[in-house]
Design an enzyme around this catalytic site. Structure first.
Site, short mmCIF file in Angstrom:
data_model
loop_
_atom_site.label_atom_id
_atom_site.label_comp_id
_atom_site.label_asym_id
_atom_site.label_seq_id
_atom_site.Cartn_x
_atom_site.Cartn_y
_atom_site.Cartn_z
N HIS A 1 56.20 54.39 99.36
CA HIS A 1 57.60 54.59 98.94
C HIS A 1 58.00 56.05 99.16
O HIS A 1 57.16 56.91 99.41
CB HIS A 1 57.77 54.25 97.45
N ASP B 1 60.35 58.88 96.94
CA ASP B 1 60.92 59.02 95.60
C ASP B 1 62.45 58.95 95.62
O ASP B 1 63.11 59.68 96.37
CB ASP B 1 60.49 60.36 94.97
N HIS C 1 54.91 58.16 100.54
CA HIS C 1 53.59 58.38 99.97
C HIS C 1 53.11 57.17 99.20
O HIS C 1 53.90 56.28 98.85
CB HIS C 1 53.54 59.65 99.12
N ARG D 1 55.26 65.94 87.42
CA ARG D 1 56.03 66.08 88.66
C ARG D 1 57.41 66.59 88.36
O ARG D 1 58.04 66.15 87.38
CB ARG D 1 56.11 64.70 89.33
#
Ligand code: SIN
Length: 289
Positions: free
Chosen positions: A118, A120, A264, A279
């Site tokens: 995917h 983000d 990723h 994150r």
């Protein structure tokens, strides 16, 4: 690998690069990822280092910084050098900082964030430009929990010119509810139409912009056609290891990746052990064809 793929790899791997003076740059593969040395992200960065980090980011798409000792504020300050941080509603997050996404897996986990290919936040009207994950705990077995990153410029360039041309005429819907399949999604998740081929806003390079994590269908095609075409594009990323680098984490590793031209996949191969990271996500603009 056909000649189109070999030519694309040769073009990307062989692109001329200027030497670096204030940081070290060790490429992870010829086409994606680099380890950056000589940088302490807890301090304010000299302008030459920051400029070289920006250049390394555009050249390699995924930057790995080892042995960093960062407070949450220092992590966020590094993120803010590249743009405004994305803030999420407190009810949607694990923790109490709207700008910090906690990435946590342990023996109680039934899924982990990002365990499919995917990019983000592509369901957002203005998806993020990049994400920075700072890992503090890695699995106690001493291995596992790596992340794969794929180069979506190369994914596009490996396709035939005819297919690239066709994809350039299409748009796709990215649906924030897809990751919630089997669960009750929170209300108000975004759903947005983006071009299937986008241009990187800083380099101008075209990139394939669909991902199995968020893309539901292609607007101009029938349901069956869309499914087959998206299946072929998702499969390309999963089946061509040449597109990807694999990052092995250690406590204190920070990785900064470019969401405008990568996908990723977090590998969950360490159950029931724990992994913990934080994150921040940097806001971007509306993707352009
Ligand atoms: C994510 O941002 O998708 C999580 C990546 C990871 O846990 O390595």
């Amino acid at each position: 690998m056909d000649q189109q793929g070999l030519n694309a790899i040769e073009r990307i791997a062989g692109a001329q690069r200027m030497p670096y003076r204030s940081i070290s740059v060790e490429r992870l593969t010829p086409v994606i990822g680099a380890e950056i040395g000589g940088v302490d992200l807890s301090r304010s960065l000299p302008p030459e280092q920051l400029a070289e980090i920006r250049r390394a980011f555009l050249e390699n798409h995924v930057l790995v910084f080892r042995d960093q000792q960062l407070s949450v504020e220092q992590h966020k300050a590094f993120g803010r050098l590249f743009g405004q941080l994305r803030a999420l509603p407190l009810e949607d997050i694990d923790g109490d900082d709207p700008e910090l996404v906690v990435i946590r897996a342990n023996a109680q986990s039934r899924f982990v964030a990002g365990e499919t290919w995917h990019t983000d936040g592509t369901a957002d009207p203005e998806p993020s430009m990049g994400s920075m994950l700072y890992v503090k705990e890695t699995p106690a077995i001493g291995t596992g929990g790596d992340t794969l990153f794929a180069n979506m410029h190369l994914a596009l360039e490996m396709l035939s010119p005819a297919m690239q041309g066709f994809l350039g005429t299409l748009t796709a819907i990215h649906d924030g509810e897809i990751p919630w399949k089997g669960y009750t999604p929170p209300p108000g998740l975004p759903k947005t139409e983006h071009p299937v081929v986008v241009r990187h806003p800083e380099t101008g390079r075209p990139s394939l912009f669909v991902n199995s994590g968020f893309t539901s269908h292609i607007v101009q095609l029938s349901a069956g056609e869309s499914q087959v075409l998206l299946g072929m594009l998702f499969d390309l990323v999963a089946r061509e290891p040449v597109l990807s680098c694999r990052v092995r984490w250690a406590p204190g590793t920070l990785v900064f990746w470019d969401n405008r031209c990568t996908q990723h996949h977090a590998v969950w191969d360490y159950f029931p052990h724990s992994r913990y990271g934080e994150r921040v996500t940097i806001l971007g603009g509306r993707p352009q064809a």
